[in-house]
Design a protein around this motif. Structure first.
Motif, mmCIF file in Angstrom:
data_model
loop_
_atom_site.group_PDB
_atom_site.id
_atom_site.type_symbol
_atom_site.label_atom_id
_atom_site.label_comp_id
_atom_site.label_asym_id
_atom_site.label_seq_id
_atom_site.Cartn_x
_atom_site.Cartn_y
_atom_site.Cartn_z
ATOM 1 N N HIS A 68 67.983 90.611 63.285
ATOM 2 C CA HIS A 68 67.866 91.870 64.004
ATOM 3 C C HIS A 68 68.711 92.994 63.408
ATOM 4 O O HIS A 68 68.868 94.042 64.033
ATOM 5 N N ILE A 69 69.237 92.786 62.233
ATOM 6 C CA ILE A 69 70.070 93.817 61.613
ATOM 7 C C ILE A 69 69.542 94.140 60.214
ATOM 8 O O ILE A 69 68.589 93.531 59.742
ATOM 9 N N TYR A 70 70.180 95.081 59.574
ATOM 10 C CA TYR A 70 69.828 95.536 58.229
ATOM 11 C C TYR A 70 69.713 94.323 57.296
ATOM 12 O O TYR A 70 70.642 93.510 57.200
ATOM 13 N N ILE A 71 68.585 94.185 56.633
ATOM 14 C CA ILE A 71 68.264 92.965 55.881
ATOM 15 C C ILE A 71 69.342 92.554 54.865
ATOM 16 O O ILE A 71 69.696 91.375 54.822
ATOM 17 N N PRO A 72 69.884 93.457 54.058
ATOM 18 C CA PRO A 72 70.915 92.982 53.112
ATOM 19 C C PRO A 72 72.124 92.368 53.815
ATOM 20 O O PRO A 72 72.687 91.379 53.339
ATOM 21 N N VAL A 73 72.503 92.926 54.942
ATOM 22 C CA VAL A 73 73.619 92.362 55.704
ATOM 23 C C VAL A 73 73.202 91.023 56.303
ATOM 24 O O VAL A 73 73.974 90.060 56.308
ATOM 25 N N ALA A 74 71.970 90.952 56.793
ATOM 26 C CA ALA A 74 71.459 89.687 57.333
ATOM 27 C C ALA A 74 71.487 88.597 56.271
ATOM 28 O O ALA A 74 71.863 87.457 56.559
ATOM 29 N N LEU A 75 71.080 88.937 55.055
ATOM 30 C CA LEU A 75 71.081 87.952 53.971
ATOM 31 C C LEU A 75 72.489 87.440 53.698
ATOM 32 O O LEU A 75 72.694 86.240 53.475
ATOM 33 N N LEU A 76 73.477 88.333 53.740
ATOM 34 C CA LEU A 76 74.870 87.906 53.538
ATOM 35 C C LEU A 76 75.363 87.039 54.692
ATOM 36 O O LEU A 76 76.084 86.058 54.475
ATOM 37 N N ILE A 77 74.977 87.391 55.913
ATOM 38 C CA ILE A 77 75.364 86.573 57.069
ATOM 39 C C ILE A 77 74.753 85.185 56.960
ATOM 40 O O ILE A 77 75.430 84.177 57.200
ATOM 41 N N LEU A 78 73.487 85.117 56.572
ATOM 42 C CA LEU A 78 72.830 83.810 56.432
ATOM 43 C C LEU A 78 73.472 82.994 55.314
ATOM 44 O O LEU A 78 73.698 81.786 55.480
ATOM 45 N N ALA A 79 73.782 83.629 54.190
ATOM 46 C CA ALA A 79 74.452 82.917 53.090
ATOM 47 C C ALA A 79 75.805 82.386 53.555
ATOM 48 O O ALA A 79 76.147 81.222 53.304
ATOM 49 N N SER A 80 76.558 83.234 54.243
ATOM 50 C CA SER A 80 77.872 82.818 54.746
ATOM 51 C C SER A 80 77.754 81.687 55.756
ATOM 52 O O SER A 80 78.548 80.749 55.743
ATOM 53 N N THR A 81 76.749 81.777 56.612
ATOM 54 C CA THR A 81 76.552 80.732 57.620
ATOM 55 C C THR A 81 76.231 79.399 56.968
ATOM 56 O O THR A 81 76.747 78.356 57.381
ATOM 57 N N LEU A 82 75.393 79.409 55.931
ATOM 58 C CA LEU A 82 75.090 78.154 55.229
ATOM 59 C C LEU A 82 76.348 77.545 54.614
ATOM 60 O O LEU A 82 76.550 76.326 54.664
ATOM 61 N N VAL A 83 77.201 78.387 54.043
ATOM 62 C CA VAL A 83 78.440 77.885 53.433
ATOM 63 C C VAL A 83 79.392 77.366 54.510
ATOM 64 O O VAL A 83 79.991 76.286 54.364
ATOM 65 N N ILE A 84 79.536 78.116 55.598
ATOM 66 C CA ILE A 84 80.402 77.669 56.699
ATOM 67 C C ILE A 84 79.878 76.357 57.281
ATOM 68 O O ILE A 84 80.654 75.423 57.533
ATOM 69 N N GLN A 85 78.565 76.279 57.473
ATOM 70 C CA GLN A 85 77.967 75.031 57.972
ATOM 71 C C GLN A 85 78.311 73.870 57.055
ATOM 72 O O GLN A 85 78.695 72.800 57.514
#
Length: 159
Positions: A94-111
């Protein structure tokens, strides 16, 4: 010999194809294809992020209907952790796609960092655990790398 069945390894690595193809589309595709690629990459990243969390539910289902084990991870935290990535992924969409992509990348690493310590609850065989963690490390590096790269391309290269 790898204790993970070949089918599991093949399917896992095949799951990287959309990450790589869509990241390349973001970088190399003409407008508007590059934007569609970014949206699709964010959607696929969100699905995989949610799937990785759901592994904890799947692994813990055999405990339903049994008396509590007394282990906080198995009795409570695995269930909570299992849905947390899905909620983060949903919000990211639900946010600006480039920021979303970084959040998803970070979430995968944190997971991955959390899961390295929690998968031990689900494996009886140390060799299978080690093989799965090796597979998970490789998948996370490529998936998170593609998400982050696409974000960088959008933020700094295409603008």
């Amino acid at each position: 010999m790898n204790p993970l069945p070949p089918l599991v390894r093949r399917l896992a690595y095949a799951g990287l194809i959309p990450f790589v193809a869509l990241a390349l589309t973001v970088q190399l595709g003409p407008t508007p294809l590059n934007y569609l690629g970014a949206e699709s990459l964010a959607g696929y990243g969100a699905v995989i992020t949610a799937f990785m969390g759901a592994l904890h539910w799947g692994a813990n289902l055999h405990n339903l209907g049994k008396a509590p084990t007394g282990d906080r991870w198995i009795d409570r935290n695995a269930w909570i952790w299992g849905i947390t990535p899905a909620l983060v992924a949903w919000l990211a969409l639900h946010i600006y796609i480039p920021v979303a992509l970084l959040i998803l990348a970070s979430t995968l690493v944190i997971q991955r960092n959390i899961d390295i310590n929690t998968y031990r609850y689900y494996f009886d065989n140390a060799e299978a655990l080690d093989a799965f963690i090796t597979l998970r490390n490789r998948l996370t590096i490529v998936a998170a790398g593609c998400l982050a790269w696409a974000s960088i391309v959008i933020l700094f290269i295409q603008n």
